[in-house]
Design a protein around this motif. Structure first.
Motif, mmCIF file in Angstrom:
data_model
loop_
_atom_site.group_PDB
_atom_site.id
_atom_site.type_symbol
_atom_site.label_atom_id
_atom_site.label_comp_id
_atom_site.label_asym_id
_atom_site.label_seq_id
_atom_site.Cartn_x
_atom_site.Cartn_y
_atom_site.Cartn_z
ATOM 1 N N ASP A 73 60.546 13.306 93.744
ATOM 2 C CA ASP A 73 60.745 12.610 92.480
ATOM 3 C C ASP A 73 62.183 12.845 92.027
ATOM 4 O OD1 ASP A 73 60.768 11.643 89.893
ATOM 5 O OD2 ASP A 73 59.088 12.857 89.198
ATOM 6 N N SER A 75 63.543 12.820 89.297
ATOM 7 C CA SER A 75 63.691 13.574 88.052
ATOM 8 C C SER A 75 63.440 15.075 88.266
ATOM 9 C CB SER A 75 62.734 13.034 86.988
ATOM 10 O OG SER A 75 61.390 13.238 87.394
ATOM 11 N N SER A 76 63.057 15.466 89.485
ATOM 12 C CA SER A 76 62.784 16.873 89.785
ATOM 13 C C SER A 76 64.074 17.689 89.740
ATOM 14 C CB SER A 76 62.148 16.991 91.169
ATOM 15 O OG SER A 76 62.038 18.344 91.527
ATOM 16 N N ASN A 77 63.971 18.917 89.275
ATOM 17 C CA ASN A 77 65.112 19.829 89.242
ATOM 18 C C ASN A 77 65.184 20.707 90.483
ATOM 19 O OD1 ASN A 77 66.122 18.986 86.771
ATOM 20 N ND2 ASN A 77 64.732 20.323 85.640
#
Length: 128
Positions: A73, A75-77
């Motif tokens: 994803d 938006s994953s960090n």
């Protein structure tokens, strides 16, 4: 007849646009992670159980470490990690490894990781 062809053409254009956006979305989130040695685990099964339907592929790298490629994803960090070869004191040191990663991956940075069996390895951490 001409009306049916033009309607079909517009439908095709819309369908092609949607497919392109879907493909771009998947490629934008491509990530890799490094696991245990391939002779200690079943790399294919491990990648599938770790990443499920998000898994794309797997391989055993230069150091025989299981490397999984998967869709993450955007938006994953979480950081992605991949091996970038070896770190040699006289050929490619810490700054060389870091430069290889920064030149290959957006926001990438490299670290020379000590390896007890062979030469140190250059590991690149990056965001997908």
């Amino acid at each position: 007849m001409a009306n049916h062809i033009s309607n079909f053409f517009y439908f095709f254009v819309i369908l092609a646009t949607i497919a392109t956006v879907q493909y771009s979305t998947v490629e934008a989130g491509t990530c890799t992670s490094i696991f245990n040695r391939c002779d200690d685990i079943d790399c294919s099964s491990h990648c599938q159980s770790a990443h499920g339907t998000l898994g794309v592929s797997w391989r055993c790298d230069l150091f025989n470490l299981c490397t999984c490629t998967f869709n993450q994803d955007p938006s994953s960090n979480n950081l992605c990690r991949i091996g970038m070869g070896t770190c040699y004191q006289d050929e490619c040191d810490q700054s060389c490894c870091n430069a290889k990663c920064a030149g290959t991956y957006k926001e990438g940075f490299g670290s020379c990781i000590p390896n007890q069996f062979t030469k140190d390895r250059c590991v690149c951490s990056y965001r997908s």
